[in-house]
Motif scaffolding. Sequence first.
Motif, PDB file in Angstrom:
ATOM      1  N   TRP A  67       0.804  -1.241   0.020  1.00 23.56           N
ATOM      2  CA  TRP A  67      -0.027  -0.025   0.066  1.00 23.56           C
ATOM      3  C   TRP A  67       1.054   1.347  -0.021  1.00 23.56           C
ATOM      4  O   TRP A  67       0.405   2.399  -0.463  1.00 23.56           O
ATOM      5  CB  TRP A  67      -0.821   0.044   1.190  1.00 23.56           C
ATOM      6  CG  TRP A  67      -0.394   0.185   2.575  1.00 23.56           C
ATOM      7  CD1 TRP A  67       0.265  -0.895   3.404  1.00 23.56           C
ATOM      8  CD2 TRP A  67       0.085   1.416   3.238  1.00 23.56           C
ATOM      9  NE1 TRP A  67       0.949  -0.392   4.326  1.00 23.56           N
ATOM     10  CE2 TRP A  67       0.729   0.993   4.690  1.00 23.56           C
ATOM     11  CE3 TRP A  67      -0.048   2.617   2.895  1.00 23.56           C
ATOM     12  CZ2 TRP A  67       1.299   1.998   5.348  1.00 23.56           C
ATOM     13  CZ3 TRP A  67       0.439   3.647   3.760  1.00 23.56           C
ATOM     14  CH2 TRP A  67       1.136   3.389   4.915  1.00 23.56           C
ATOM     15  N   ALA A  72      -2.795   5.654  -3.624  1.00 22.95           N
ATOM     16  CA  ALA A  72      -3.547   6.334  -2.426  1.00 22.95           C
ATOM     17  C   ALA A  72      -2.736   6.654  -1.331  1.00 22.95           C
ATOM     18  O   ALA A  72      -3.024   7.634  -0.864  1.00 22.95           O
ATOM     19  CB  ALA A  72      -4.690   5.170  -2.170  1.00 22.95           C
ATOM     20  N   SER A  73      -1.490   6.253  -1.363  1.00 17.78           N
ATOM     21  CA  SER A  73      -0.730   6.529  -0.283  1.00 17.78           C
ATOM     22  C   SER A  73      -0.095   8.114  -0.493  1.00 17.78           C
ATOM     23  O   SER A  73       0.347   8.485   0.739  1.00 17.78           O
ATOM     24  CB  SER A  73       0.463   5.576  -0.087  1.00 17.78           C
ATOM     25  OG  SER A  73       1.608   5.802  -1.530  1.00 17.78           O
ATOM     26  N   ARG A  75      -2.103  10.483  -1.393  1.00 18.04           N
ATOM     27  CA  ARG A  75      -2.950  11.432  -1.272  1.00 18.04           C
ATOM     28  C   ARG A  75      -3.114  11.965  -0.030  1.00 18.04           C
ATOM     29  O   ARG A  75      -2.774  11.545   1.035  1.00 18.04           O
ATOM     30  CB  ARG A  75      -4.345  10.829  -1.552  1.00 18.04           C
ATOM     31  CG  ARG A  75      -4.634  10.027  -2.926  1.00 18.04           C
ATOM     32  CD  ARG A  75      -5.763   9.293  -3.158  1.00 18.04           C
ATOM     33  NE  ARG A  75      -5.873   8.857  -4.440  1.00 18.04           N
ATOM     34  CZ  ARG A  75      -6.895   7.839  -4.863  1.00 18.04           C
ATOM     35  NH1 ARG A  75      -7.583   7.481  -3.956  1.00 18.04           N
ATOM     36  NH2 ARG A  75      -6.859   7.345  -5.908  1.00 18.04           N
ATOM     37  N   VAL A  77      -4.472  13.045   3.540  1.00 18.17           N
ATOM     38  CA  VAL A  77      -5.040  12.046   4.760  1.00 18.17           C
ATOM     39  C   VAL A  77      -6.509  12.852   4.878  1.00 18.17           C
ATOM     40  O   VAL A  77      -7.427  12.069   5.439  1.00 18.17           O
ATOM     41  CB  VAL A  77      -4.358  11.662   5.826  1.00 18.17           C
ATOM     42  CG1 VAL A  77      -4.205  12.835   6.794  1.00 18.17           C
ATOM     43  CG2 VAL A  77      -5.015  10.367   6.725  1.00 18.17           C
ATOM     44  N   GLU A  78      -6.742  14.094   4.801  1.00 20.30           N
ATOM     45  CA  GLU A  78      -7.755  14.874   5.312  1.00 20.30           C
ATOM     46  C   GLU A  78      -9.143  14.285   4.522  1.00 20.30           C
ATOM     47  O   GLU A  78      -9.930  13.804   5.266  1.00 20.30           O
ATOM     48  CB  GLU A  78      -7.709  16.328   4.886  1.00 20.30           C
ATOM     49  CG  GLU A  78      -8.687  17.074   5.622  1.00 20.30           C
ATOM     50  CD  GLU A  78      -8.451  18.242   5.654  1.00 20.30           C
ATOM     51  OE1 GLU A  78      -7.414  18.866   4.951  1.00 20.30           O
ATOM     52  OE2 GLU A  78      -8.920  19.451   6.254  1.00 20.30           O
ATOM     53  N   SER A  79      -9.080  13.970   3.181  1.00 19.65           N
ATOM     54  CA  SER A  79     -10.400  13.545   2.740  1.00 19.65           C
ATOM     55  C   SER A  79     -10.719  12.047   3.270  1.00 19.65           C
ATOM     56  O   SER A  79     -11.859  11.685   3.228  1.00 19.65           O
ATOM     57  CB  SER A  79     -10.412  13.728   0.820  1.00 19.65           C
ATOM     58  OG  SER A  79      -9.308  12.621   0.714  1.00 19.65           O
ATOM     59  N   PHE A  80      -9.864  11.234   3.099  1.00 20.00           N
ATOM     60  CA  PHE A  80     -10.148  10.076   3.868  1.00 20.00           C
ATOM     61  C   PHE A  80     -10.603  10.080   5.034  1.00 20.00           C
ATOM     62  O   PHE A  80     -11.719   9.536   5.607  1.00 20.00           O
ATOM     63  CB  PHE A  80      -8.832   9.267   3.649  1.00 20.00           C
ATOM     64  CG  PHE A  80      -9.154   7.889   4.269  1.00 20.00           C
ATOM     65  CD1 PHE A  80      -9.610   6.738   3.861  1.00 20.00           C
ATOM     66  CD2 PHE A  80      -8.715   7.567   5.665  1.00 20.00           C
ATOM     67  CE1 PHE A  80      -9.826   5.522   4.433  1.00 20.00           C
ATOM     68  CE2 PHE A  80      -8.620   6.336   6.280  1.00 20.00           C
ATOM     69  CZ  PHE A  80      -9.437   5.397   5.769  1.00 20.00           C
ATOM     70  N   ALA A  81      -9.911  10.934   6.053  1.00 25.41           N
ATOM     71  CA  ALA A  81     -10.227  11.073   7.480  1.00 25.41           C
ATOM     72  C   ALA A  81     -11.625  11.581   7.618  1.00 25.41           C
ATOM     73  O   ALA A  81     -12.526  10.926   8.592  1.00 25.41           O
ATOM     74  CB  ALA A  81      -9.395  11.906   7.960  1.00 25.41           C
ATOM     75  N   GLY A  83     -14.169  11.200   5.711  1.00 27.61           N
ATOM     76  CA  GLY A  83     -15.058  10.352   5.143  1.00 27.61           C
ATOM     77  C   GLY A  83     -15.381   9.216   6.252  1.00 27.61           C
ATOM     78  O   GLY A  83     -16.440   8.592   6.539  1.00 27.61           O
ATOM     79  N   ARG A  84     -14.147   8.778   6.646  1.00 23.29           N
ATOM     80  CA  ARG A  84     -14.214   7.701   7.789  1.00 23.29           C
ATOM     81  C   ARG A  84     -14.878   8.287   9.154  1.00 23.29           C
ATOM     82  O   ARG A  84     -15.676   7.547   9.632  1.00 23.29           O
ATOM     83  CB  ARG A  84     -12.766   7.409   8.294  1.00 23.29           C
ATOM     84  CG  ARG A  84     -12.761   6.317   9.383  1.00 23.29           C
ATOM     85  CD  ARG A  84     -13.407   5.081   9.071  1.00 23.29           C
ATOM     86  NE  ARG A  84     -13.131   4.049  10.072  1.00 23.29           N
ATOM     87  CZ  ARG A  84     -14.257   2.955  10.131  1.00 23.29           C
ATOM     88  NH1 ARG A  84     -14.881   2.737   9.206  1.00 23.29           N
ATOM     89  NH2 ARG A  84     -13.748   1.899  11.310  1.00 23.29           N
TER      90      ARG A  84
END
Length: 212
Positions: A67, A72-73, A75, A77-81, A83-84
């Motif tokens: 990974w 993806a690594s 990108r 982290v904010e948008s993933f965070a 969403g989570r």
Amino acid sequence: ACDPRQGHIPGARNLDVYLERHLDDQERAKLTRKREKAYDEVIDAMNSHKFRRLLIDLVGWVALGAWRSGKASARPVESFAIGRLDRLWDSVTSDIDIASMDEDRRHRVRIQGKKLRYALEFLHDLFPHARETEKRFASAVEELQESLGKLNDMATARAISEVPANDGWLIGSIEERRHLVSAEQALRELKRAGPFWRPDARVHAGHEEALA
């Protein structure tokens, strides 16, 4: 060797909680022996080859996993965070009436609340615009987690008990109602604080700061 995924730690912890209650000598002696056996199983599980291999695999995946070289690594982290956190928020707040939940549903909400709390602690530096709201949110989610934990301990104690329940153990008891009221109040406070990590919440927070 014992499989560390088979629930030995929760079983031992449940017995710890139950043994804090007032018990007769016979029941206490019997459950103390059961707790000692449960902790022996925990030790066996953590000393097992399977558990050690799991830890080594986890460290290797974090440090050298495929990974790390994927798109993806790279990108932010904010948008993933966000969403989570949104998914965790929905899982905690989708059921408004805690009193109408069954014990399993309350327990799931508690687990999701714990995930939300720890995720926000880990991602703390992403949201410098919302420090005050974050404090209120953290306090509310911690209180919700604590109250639901007490309710879960009561449910677990009823399942473990080998003697007839007294009034303090019954569904609808004074102790249970007290924890339900605390949980519902904490959930209301949580909703008032709201999902402060969302972009629209940032605009609102900035507006409030400008007016202060």
